[in-house]
Scaffold this motif. Sequence first.
Motif, short mmCIF file in Angstrom:
data_model
loop_
_atom_site.label_atom_id
_atom_site.label_comp_id
_atom_site.label_asym_id
_atom_site.label_seq_id
_atom_site.Cartn_x
_atom_site.Cartn_y
_atom_site.Cartn_z
N GLY A 1 -61.05 -77.43 55.61
CA GLY A 1 -59.92 -77.53 54.68
C GLY A 1 -58.62 -77.85 55.39
O GLY A 1 -57.54 -77.63 54.83
N ASP A 2 -58.70 -78.38 56.60
CA ASP A 2 -57.50 -78.72 57.38
C ASP A 2 -57.48 -80.20 57.67
O ASP A 2 -58.46 -80.92 57.44
CB ASP A 2 -57.46 -77.92 58.69
N PHE A 3 -56.35 -80.67 58.22
CA PHE A 3 -56.19 -82.09 58.51
C PHE A 3 -55.24 -82.22 59.69
O PHE A 3 -54.55 -81.27 60.07
CB PHE A 3 -55.64 -82.83 57.28
N TYR B 1 -54.03 -81.61 50.73
CA TYR B 1 -54.40 -80.56 49.78
C TYR B 1 -55.08 -81.08 48.51
O TYR B 1 -56.11 -80.54 48.10
CB TYR B 1 -53.19 -79.70 49.39
N PRO B 2 -54.57 -82.12 47.86
CA PRO B 2 -55.18 -82.54 46.59
C PRO B 2 -56.65 -82.93 46.69
O PRO B 2 -57.38 -82.87 45.70
CB PRO B 2 -54.31 -83.74 46.15
N THR B 3 -57.11 -83.35 47.88
CA THR B 3 -58.51 -83.75 48.03
C THR B 3 -59.39 -82.62 48.53
O THR B 3 -60.62 -82.76 48.55
CB THR B 3 -58.63 -84.93 49.01
N GLU B 4 -58.79 -81.50 48.95
CA GLU B 4 -59.58 -80.43 49.56
C GLU B 4 -60.37 -79.61 48.54
O GLU B 4 -61.34 -78.95 48.90
CB GLU B 4 -58.69 -79.52 50.39
N SER B 5 -59.97 -79.63 47.27
CA SER B 5 -60.75 -78.92 46.26
C SER B 5 -62.17 -79.47 46.21
O SER B 5 -63.14 -78.71 46.10
CB SER B 5 -60.09 -79.06 44.88
N ALA B 6 -62.29 -80.79 46.30
CA ALA B 6 -63.62 -81.40 46.27
C ALA B 6 -64.44 -80.99 47.49
O ALA B 6 -65.64 -80.69 47.38
CB ALA B 6 -63.50 -82.92 46.20
N ASP B 7 -63.81 -80.93 48.67
CA ASP B 7 -64.52 -80.49 49.87
C ASP B 7 -64.95 -79.03 49.75
O ASP B 7 -66.06 -78.66 50.15
CB ASP B 7 -63.63 -80.66 51.11
N ALA B 8 -64.07 -78.19 49.21
CA ALA B 8 -64.42 -76.78 49.02
C ALA B 8 -65.60 -76.64 48.08
O ALA B 8 -66.53 -75.84 48.32
CB ALA B 8 -63.21 -76.01 48.48
N ASN B 9 -65.60 -77.43 47.00
CA ASN B 9 -66.73 -77.38 46.06
C ASN B 9 -68.03 -77.82 46.72
O ASN B 9 -69.09 -77.22 46.51
CB ASN B 9 -66.44 -78.28 44.85
N LEU C 1 -57.82 -71.19 48.85
CA LEU C 1 -58.71 -72.23 48.34
C LEU C 1 -60.17 -71.94 48.65
O LEU C 1 -61.07 -72.57 48.08
CB LEU C 1 -58.30 -73.59 48.90
N GLY C 2 -60.42 -70.99 49.54
CA GLY C 2 -61.80 -70.55 49.78
C GLY C 2 -62.46 -70.00 48.54
O GLY C 2 -63.70 -69.89 48.49
N ASP D 1 -55.40 -82.48 39.62
CA ASP D 1 -55.79 -82.64 38.23
C ASP D 1 -55.84 -84.11 37.83
O ASP D 1 -56.71 -84.53 37.05
CB ASP D 1 -54.82 -81.90 37.31
N VAL D 2 -54.91 -84.90 38.34
CA VAL D 2 -54.92 -86.33 38.06
C VAL D 2 -56.18 -86.97 38.63
O VAL D 2 -56.79 -87.86 38.02
CB VAL D 2 -53.65 -87.00 38.64
N LEU D 3 -56.59 -86.50 39.82
CA LEU D 3 -57.79 -87.05 40.46
C LEU D 3 -59.06 -86.58 39.77
O LEU D 3 -60.08 -87.26 39.78
CB LEU D 3 -57.83 -86.64 41.94
#
Length: 290
Positions: free
Chosen positions: A93-95, A102-110, A137-138, A205-207
């Motif tokens: 979840g880092d870069f 951050y906006p793309t990390e929800s997908a990685d967490a899922n 976000l965990g 949310d937009v993504l």
Amino acid sequence: MITYFVSFREQPRAGSVSTGQFVSFDDAGGGDSPKLKVVDWDKAASLVAGRTVIFAAHGFNVNQGEGVRSLARLHAHLRLDPAHVFIGVLWPGDFWIPVINYPTESADANRCGQHLAAVCQRHFASAAEFVFFSHSLGARVVLTAAARLHTAAKILCLTASAVDRDCLLNEFQAARDNAASIRVLASRRDIVLKLAYPAGDLVADVLDKDDAFFKGALGRKGPAKPADSRVTGPWQIPDKESDGGDYGHGDYLPGSKKSQFGNPVEPKPVEVAAYLSRALAGQPQPWPRQ
């Protein structure tokens, strides 16, 4: 003290999601950079057999070394008996440039949650039961995993959760339905969730067209009503430090800096560990004192 981890990281910083590797960390090295040892999955299966497995997932913007050190310290604070085994969850979840991802990390967490559920079913089927703990976000990692398990989770313990506060009523309703007990810790003093979460969530949310705008974070105001009977309190941490409150976003887990090995214990993360310990024992939950 040895702490075990399931790592879904391809590399120690940034990088993509892997399907999972079981590793161990021995904190006897003190402040040195964490050196992880790969553990065979057969040994992992024998380690968890007949025991309650506690998975703990760190939050956003945490690299591998920080995640290892922080979760290893949480493990030490819990002082578990032999019937329990602690397994940290490391996820990317880092870069290289903080926050902008951050906006793309929800997908990685899922995705990591999906892989964690697969690990549980493929390698940890001999465990007696599963408990999931998360920070920030965990929450997405553990909620996704719990939703996909073939057996019910004993406890979901969600702290400072960077997910919508009504997620247990819609997106993660399956996780709610697949848990015997859900514990939520939230703080109105969490400035990160107050200011940064709505902005980052808006882009996410937009993504994600299936998500909804401006719900507010579970980790700031607690779950939306109507609360399920499995969601038990207290979940709102007091605002005043004199009442055992005033928790910011980084106050739930032990520090992750190398220099903090051997330093005095931080009281706020210790209280969170005590909260989880009481949940494991099925004890009342005063926060933090009567």
